[in-house]
Design a protein around this motif. Structure first.
Motif, PDB file in Angstrom:
ATOM      1  N   VAL A  64       1.785  32.569  12.901  1.00 57.24           N
ATOM      2  CA  VAL A  64       0.342  32.713  12.688  1.00 57.24           C
ATOM      3  C   VAL A  64      -0.082  31.731  11.609  1.00 57.24           C
ATOM      4  N   PRO A  65      -0.924  30.752  11.914  1.00 57.90           N
ATOM      5  CA  PRO A  65      -1.379  29.829  10.881  1.00 57.90           C
ATOM      6  C   PRO A  65      -2.085  30.593   9.752  1.00 57.90           C
ATOM      7  N   ASN A  66      -1.737  30.253   8.547  1.00 56.85           N
ATOM      8  CA  ASN A  66      -2.367  30.830   7.344  1.00 56.85           C
ATOM      9  C   ASN A  66      -2.067  32.318   7.149  1.00 56.85           C
ATOM     10  N   PHE A  67      -1.008  32.834   7.777  1.00 54.93           N
ATOM     11  CA  PHE A  67      -0.657  34.231   7.572  1.00 54.93           C
ATOM     12  C   PHE A  67      -0.324  34.507   6.099  1.00 54.93           C
ATOM     13  N   SER A  68       0.177  33.501   5.431  1.00 54.76           N
ATOM     14  CA  SER A  68       0.529  33.674   4.016  1.00 54.76           C
ATOM     15  C   SER A  68      -0.695  33.950   3.151  1.00 54.76           C
ATOM     16  N   GLY A  69      -1.877  33.493   3.615  1.00 57.72           N
ATOM     17  CA  GLY A  69      -3.082  33.703   2.809  1.00 57.72           C
ATOM     18  C   GLY A  69      -3.341  35.167   2.515  1.00 57.72           C
ATOM     19  N   PRO A  70      -3.571  36.003   3.528  1.00 58.15           N
ATOM     20  CA  PRO A  70      -3.797  37.422   3.238  1.00 58.15           C
ATOM     21  C   PRO A  70      -2.584  38.111   2.620  1.00 58.15           C
ATOM     22  N   LEU A  71      -1.373  37.627   2.943  1.00 60.70           N
ATOM     23  CA  LEU A  71      -0.182  38.222   2.340  1.00 60.70           C
ATOM     24  C   LEU A  71      -0.195  38.049   0.821  1.00 60.70           C
ATOM     25  N   VAL A  72      -0.472  36.831   0.367  1.00 57.40           N
ATOM     26  CA  VAL A  72      -0.530  36.580  -1.074  1.00 57.40           C
ATOM     27  C   VAL A  72      -1.693  37.336  -1.702  1.00 57.40           C
ATOM     28  N   TYR A  73      -2.820  37.412  -0.988  1.00 59.14           N
ATOM     29  CA  TYR A  73      -3.978  38.136  -1.522  1.00 59.14           C
ATOM     30  C   TYR A  73      -3.676  39.634  -1.674  1.00 59.14           C
ATOM     31  N   VAL A  74      -2.936  40.186  -0.721  1.00 58.63           N
ATOM     32  CA  VAL A  74      -2.552  41.602  -0.819  1.00 58.63           C
ATOM     33  C   VAL A  74      -1.643  41.825  -2.028  1.00 58.63           C
ATOM     34  N   ILE A  75      -0.708  40.912  -2.231  1.00 56.94           N
ATOM     35  CA  ILE A  75       0.190  41.045  -3.384  1.00 56.94           C
ATOM     36  C   ILE A  75      -0.600  40.920  -4.690  1.00 56.94           C
ATOM     37  N   MET A  76      -1.543  39.978  -4.736  1.00 58.86           N
ATOM     38  CA  MET A  76      -2.368  39.835  -5.941  1.00 58.86           C
ATOM     39  C   MET A  76      -3.226  41.073  -6.180  1.00 58.86           C
ATOM     40  N   GLY A  77      -3.733  41.661  -5.087  1.00 57.83           N
ATOM     41  CA  GLY A  77      -4.487  42.904  -5.238  1.00 57.83           C
ATOM     42  C   GLY A  77      -3.618  44.030  -5.767  1.00 57.83           C
ATOM     43  N   SER A  78      -2.379  44.090  -5.299  1.00 60.36           N
ATOM     44  CA  SER A  78      -1.447  45.106  -5.796  1.00 60.36           C
ATOM     45  C   SER A  78      -1.145  44.886  -7.271  1.00 60.36           C
ATOM     46  N   PHE A  79      -0.993  43.617  -7.662  1.00 59.72           N
ATOM     47  CA  PHE A  79      -0.750  43.308  -9.069  1.00 59.72           C
ATOM     48  C   PHE A  79      -1.941  43.715  -9.929  1.00 59.72           C
TER      49      PHE A  79
END
Length: 407
Positions: A64-79
């Motif tokens: 999935v192109p740019n799948f890392s985008g929401p993944l990193v955003y979710v981790i940042m939200g968790s942080f």
């Protein structure tokens, strides 16, 4: 930023997380311990997954192109959520209020974290962007909302935690205050990151190109901010241990002067006893051995302690000297006089005579008292000019009588 700028902090934080695992295992019911461990863990994986090589690998694996985008955003939200919940639990207060505040923040950020992948799935981001996803898709429906949602959550967390830590820092001292000050700096960097990113996104909405704020300025700010925040939370936990370790070594070294004097005399410490300490021994063990050896050496020196030397040194002390310092100088002069006196011939332990009647030993015991504070003071003044001057007014020990030749 280079890949190592992401992977090195990730490795350091992973080591910190591993070091906290025993505490988590023994105190897993403690919400404070759980929050600290979760925060360190999310900071570590955020650095790892935000690195461009990891972004490329994740996109390729998922297909999935740019799948890392929401993944990193979710981790940042968790942080961000972990920071808020940790500060709430760390500050304490009525248990009901702490629990209610924690659950409120958890619920709000659960909504944010759930919305991010949903918005990404609703949007259309077919072209892979490793460094400028925020600005490249700043005007794309749903992707735009995803970007604003994660930046808004990050901004709220930074503002609230900075405000809470500033107010709290005014009311505390010591390592806790130091940790809060570091946290304020870290949260300030997180705030700067969110503002910088939002500025670049808003500029895209108005037709301006401020992409360098998002691609060049913001990444090192958030990288440093995440690392500083984690250090701020860990500082009050490891700071007292580091302080105790430094204090142990400092005390060990400060007793070195007295140790050296007693160890170089007939009544000194047992060198073999000292050398038996393993090279890996910590400061506490070395300090215990050194302190025990000093007390043993002073005990063996008791028969040679001349209270007359102490009294004469005390009488010669300047009138302006503090009583404790004057007593320390007098006792130090008595110890040096006994330690440096020539050994009497023949008998290993001569009979006390004159001022060698036990008064010097009693005066030493009275001066030292409990603890090691006076022992440190004694070691400090042992070779001072005041002790040298005091010894100059004390009469030299009587010379050994010369043996007569048989007539």
């Amino acid at each position: 930023m280079r890949s190592t700028d992401y992977y090195l902090p990730a490795a350091a934080l992973t080591i910190a997380f591993a070091a906290k695992l025993p505490s988590l295992r023994h105190n897993w019911r403690d919400p404070l311990v759980r929050c600290v461990c979760f925060l360190v863990f999310t900071a570590a994986i955020c650095f790892f997954f935000a690195a461009p090589p990891t972004i490329t690998a994740v996109n390729r694996i998922t297909g999935v192109p740019n799948f890392s985008g929401p993944l990193v955003y979710v981790i940042m939200g968790s942080f961000s959520c972990a920071c808020l919940v940790l500060v709430v639990n760390w500050r304490g207060g009525p248990e009901d209020r702490v629990r209610r505040s924690s659950r409120t923040w958890l619920a709000l950020y659960a909504v944010v974290i759930t919305a991010l992948p949903v918005l990404f799935a609703l949007g259309d981001a077919p072209e892979e962007r490793l460094r400028d996803l925020d600005t490249y898709y700043a005007t794309t429906p749903y992707i735009r909302e995803m970007i604003i949602t994660y930046l808004g959550a990050h901004l709220v967390s930074a503002v609230v935690t900075t405000s809470m830590c500033l107010r709290w820092a005014r009311a505390v001292t010591g390592w806790l205050r130091a940790g809060l000050i570091v946290l304020v700096a870290g949260f300030g960097l997180n705030l700067a990151f969110a503002v910088t990113k939002l500025s670049a996104v808003v500029a895209r909405w108005t037709g301006r190109d401020w992409d360098h704020l998002s691609t060049t300025v913001a990444p090192p700010i958030v990288a440093l901010g995440g690392f500083v925040v984690t250090c701020g939370f860990l500082l009050p936990l490891v700071g007292p241990r580091l302080g105790a370790l430094a204090g142990g070594w400092t005390t060990y070294l400060r007793l070195g002067r007295l140790w050296k004097l007693l160890n170089s005399t007939r009544g000194g410490t047992d060198t073999a006893f000292h050398s038996a300490i393993p090279w890996w021994a910590d400061a506490d063990m070395r300090l215990t051995v050194r302190e025990t050896g000093i007390h043993d050496a002073l005990l063996r020196l008791h028969p040679r302690l001349d209270d007359g030397v102490r009294r004469r040194a005390l009488d010669a002390a300047p009138a302006a000297a503090r009583p404790e310092t004057a007593n320390a100088v007098a006792v130090a002069a008595m110890i040096r006089h006994a330690a440096e006196a020539p050994e009497p011939g023949g008998d290993p332990a001569p009979e006390p005579r004159g001022d060698h009647d036990g008064a010097g030993a009693d005066a030493l015991a009275e001066f030292l008292g409990p603890g090691r504070r006076r022992l440190l003071l004694l070691s400090k003044v042992l070779t001072s000019s005041a002790v040298n001057a005091a010894l100059s007014v004390a009469p030299e020990p009587p010379a050994r009588p010369e043996s007569r030749s048989a007539s």
